[in-house]
Design a protein around this motif. Structure first.
Motif, PDB file in Angstrom:
ATOM      1  N   ASP B  19      91.419 -53.177 -58.500  1.00 28.10           N
ATOM      2  CA  ASP B  19      91.856 -53.608 -59.817  1.00 28.10           C
ATOM      3  C   ASP B  19      91.639 -52.914 -61.144  1.00 28.10           C
ATOM      4  OD1 ASP B  19      93.006 -56.334 -61.146  1.00 28.10           O
ATOM      5  OD2 ASP B  19      91.106 -55.844 -62.335  1.00 28.10           O
ATOM      6  N   PRO B  20      92.726 -52.583 -61.819  1.00 27.18           N
ATOM      7  CA  PRO B  20      92.497 -51.378 -62.993  1.00 27.18           C
ATOM      8  C   PRO B  20      91.372 -51.826 -63.886  1.00 27.18           C
ATOM      9  CG  PRO B  20      94.669 -52.458 -62.815  1.00 27.18           C
ATOM     10  CD  PRO B  20      94.015 -52.846 -61.710  1.00 27.18           C
ATOM     11  N   GLU B  21      91.602 -53.164 -64.226  1.00 28.28           N
ATOM     12  CA  GLU B  21      90.404 -53.544 -65.420  1.00 28.28           C
ATOM     13  C   GLU B  21      89.033 -53.521 -64.664  1.00 28.28           C
ATOM     14  OE1 GLU B  21      90.723 -54.347 -68.291  1.00 28.28           O
ATOM     15  OE2 GLU B  21      88.885 -55.392 -68.847  1.00 28.28           O
ATOM     16  N   VAL B  22      88.989 -54.145 -63.497  1.00 26.77           N
ATOM     17  CA  VAL B  22      87.534 -53.752 -62.906  1.00 26.77           C
ATOM     18  C   VAL B  22      87.095 -52.300 -62.981  1.00 26.77           C
ATOM     19  CG1 VAL B  22      86.095 -54.217 -60.646  1.00 26.77           C
ATOM     20  CG2 VAL B  22      87.870 -55.936 -61.489  1.00 26.77           C
ATOM     21  N   LEU B  23      88.038 -51.489 -62.528  1.00 25.66           N
ATOM     22  CA  LEU B  23      87.590 -50.043 -62.184  1.00 25.66           C
ATOM     23  C   LEU B  23      87.254 -49.475 -63.828  1.00 25.66           C
ATOM     24  CD1 LEU B  23      90.183 -48.167 -60.154  1.00 25.66           C
ATOM     25  CD2 LEU B  23      87.636 -48.647 -59.718  1.00 25.66           C
ATOM     26  N   ARG B  24      88.115 -49.861 -64.576  1.00 28.29           N
ATOM     27  CA  ARG B  24      87.805 -49.458 -66.100  1.00 28.29           C
ATOM     28  C   ARG B  24      86.219 -50.056 -66.480  1.00 28.29           C
ATOM     29  NH1 ARG B  24      92.383 -50.087 -69.610  1.00 28.29           N
ATOM     30  NH2 ARG B  24      92.035 -52.325 -69.643  1.00 28.29           N
TER      31      ARG B  24
END
Lengths: 366, 231
Positions: B19-24
């Motif tokens: 998930d991009p938000e989690v990664l960020r």
């Protein structure tokens, strides 16, 4: 032979800590290639002297000259320390391989890698630890660690090697083999060295000159035979292994020899003394001969006394026999003669020693 | 029970789909705490070594202060960093309150005493005579310090672990000086707090798992290095 400038010379060295004078050495000099042993009990100032000579113990008063040049003018001081190497009682190895440990001082000097490798390999080989080269220093035995420590010092090819009780924490067989190697290497490399030790046998074996120290002072300095056989006072005598130290009074003079009364017995000794003077007679235990025959035979030896064996104590390869013959007397005998003479505690024996084997210390003479 | 199972299931999904938000959030966490730890290593080790090697009056007080600093409550650090960076505060002109930079400062303040205290203890534990031996080998003072640091590398690795572990899991100061701004200063801990309070347990659990994994990975690597040196 022309006397050249000593490689190291110290003048009026004084070290004081908390109002106590730890070191007081008015003058000391070491010639190139010479091995000087500092002997004395714990707290005699041997370590302080070594550390002061290497500018590790500061502050101190006095001056140190290296090849005639005042070390105070050598700046920075590590330039001076780089001419020396120091070996402590503890190996104090770094947490890395044996190879890197031996290389450490050379790395500090910024030496080229190839050159370091050659020198390290040479030392590993010399101290017989080549096979340990890649071992971690933490896994070494006491003897292996001290060999590594010595190799690290010799790799620097120091102008002066300072050794502070290097064998003191080793077990006897290890100590023996390492001392033998060190003796050989010192001789081979002609390294100037100062060795601090509390063991007079070590000093006798390795050194050209011995300095006896106590409470920060050098009490006597001279050749091993001079210090061992002609100690200046009772303290030195007892420290260099003179077991029998007898105070007596000169009762009769006869040419070069005299008779001294010791606890009612008369002992003949040689020396220039005055009648009535108090003298200290020092008799080394190896010069006392024991015999089981009590009958007085005629011999050239004048000092013959009958006494009872009070104690027999094992002492290395010898047995130390303590006699009571009006005064205490100590003799060394080999295990073989102990059996042959069937010496036991309580047995009466005859002890003899030559008048010339007695070292006479005159009280009040300094 | 359903809540937890459902949460874990969804958390797993968020993780495997990256998930991009989690990664960020994860990367920002690593970046901020990593930088803060580096700063604390630099200041903590140099000061720690200096204190360990010097003798001066009041040294005991300094050592006690450092040891107290090892347990500095993050909220107190957050409070003072906020005050300093506040618009009218002494460092207000920098205008960095509620930015990652402010979070780095706060986290460095928390980690530095930890690193300093462990360094101090590590250097003091080395045998006294080792310093003499190093000097006797002809070392300059700087060379001696470097060799001592190398000798104390194992406890110093522990200092890295303790420092990084302390700041990556810290939430109080980060939320106070960072403000938990989405996509800008939101890190794993602050996001976990927020999602939990909103009842979004799935995301909170996912973030929690990442935090645990991160802590484990870093400790595992450092432990590997430490154990390698043991015979």
């Amino acid at each position: 032979m022309i006397k050249s400038t000593p490689i190291l010379e110290a003048k009026n060295l004084k070290v004081e800590r908390g109002g106590t004078l730890l070191l007081d050495v008015p003058s000391l000099s070491i010639d190139k290639g010479e091995i000087l042993a500092l002997i004395g009990p714990n707290g005699a100032g041997k370590t302080t002297l070594l550390q002061t000579l290497s500018y590790l113990s500061k502050p101190f008063q006095g001056e140190i000259f290296f090849k005639g040049e005042n070390v105070n003018s050598v700046c920075p001081v590590f330039e001076y320390r780089r001419k020396l190497a120091m070996v402590f009682q503890e190996p104090l190895l770094f947490d890395t391989t044996v190879f890197n440990n031996v290389a450490s001082g050379l790395k500090i000097r910024g030496m080229r890698r190839n050159e370091i490798r050659d020198r390290v390999i040479e030392q590993l080989d010399r101290f017989g630890i080549s096979h340990l080269s890649h071992r971690s220093a933490k896994t070494l035995s006491g003897g292996e660690a001290q060999r590594t420590n010595l190799a690290r010092a010799f790799a620097l090819q120091p102008e002066i090697l300072l050794l502070d009780e290097p064998f003191a924490s080793l077990d006897p067989p290890t100590r023996e083999s390492l001392m033998e190697d060190l003796e050989h290497i010192l001789c081979q490399t002609q390294t100037t060295a100062i060795l601090a030790t509390h063991d007079r046998m070590e000093a006798l074996r390795l050194s050209d000159r011995i300095a006896v120290m106590n409470v920060g002072k050098i009490l006597q300095i001279g050749s091993p035979s001079n210090v061992m056989n002609q100690p200046l006072d009772e303290f030195i005598a007892s420290f260099v292994g003179v077991e029998t130290i007898l105070p007596g009074k000169v009762v009769k003079k006869n040419g070069g020899s005299f008779l001294a009364s010791v606890s009612g017995k008369e002992i003949e000794a040689v020396g220039e003394v005055h009648l009535g003077e108090t003298v200290i007679l020092c008799i080394r235990p190896e010069n006392v001969i024991l015999s089981a025959h009590l009958s007085k035979e005629t011999t050239s030896v004048r000092n013959v006394f009958q006494g009872k064996i009070e104690r027999i104590v094992p002492f290395g390869l010898y047995q130390k026999v303590q006699l009571g013959c009006g005064f205490p007397l100590v003799a060394y005998v080999t295990n073989h003669s102990l059996e042959e003479l069937s010496l036991t505690e309580g047995k009466e024996v005859r002890a003899s020693f030559k008048a010339t084997a007695i070292h006479v210390v005159r009280k009040g003479e300094s | 029970m359903d809540l937890i199972l459902e949460g874990i299931k969804k958390a797993f999904w968020l993780l495997v789909t990256l998930d991009p938000e989690v990664l960020r959030i994860t990367f920002l966490s690593l970046q901020i705490s990593g930088t803060a730890t580096l700063i604390s290593l630099f200041i903590g080790i140099s000061t720690g070594v200096m204190v360990a090697l010097s003798r001066f009056t009041g040294r005991r007080i300094v050592v006690s202060l450092i040891n107290t600093g090892m347990g500095l409550p993050p909220v107190v650090v957050g409070l003072f960093v906020t005050i300093f960076l506040w618009r009218n505060g002494p460092l207000g002109f920098l205008g960095i309150l509620y930015t990652p930079a402010a979070m780095i400062i706060a986290q460095a303040v928390i980690a530095t005493p930890i690193v300093m205290g462990i360094t101090l203890a590590a250097i003091q534990q080395l045998p006294q005579k080792l310093r003499l031996q190093i000097l006797a080998l002809g070392a300059t003072r700087l060379q001696m310090v470097w060799i001592l640091i190398k000798e104390a590398k194992l406890p110093l690795l522990a200092a890295v672990m303790a420092g990084f572990g302390g700041v990556i899991s810290e939430v109080g100061a980060s939320i106070m000086v960072g403000g938990n701004i989405k996509g800008y200063s939101r890190v794993l801990t602050t996001a976990t707090v927020m999602e939990t309070s909103r009842g979004n347990f799935d995301i909170a659990i996912a973030l929690g798992i990442i935090l645990l994994l991160l802590a484990f990975c870093i400790n595992y690597i450092i432990t590997q290095i430490q154990q390698r040196h043991r015979a």
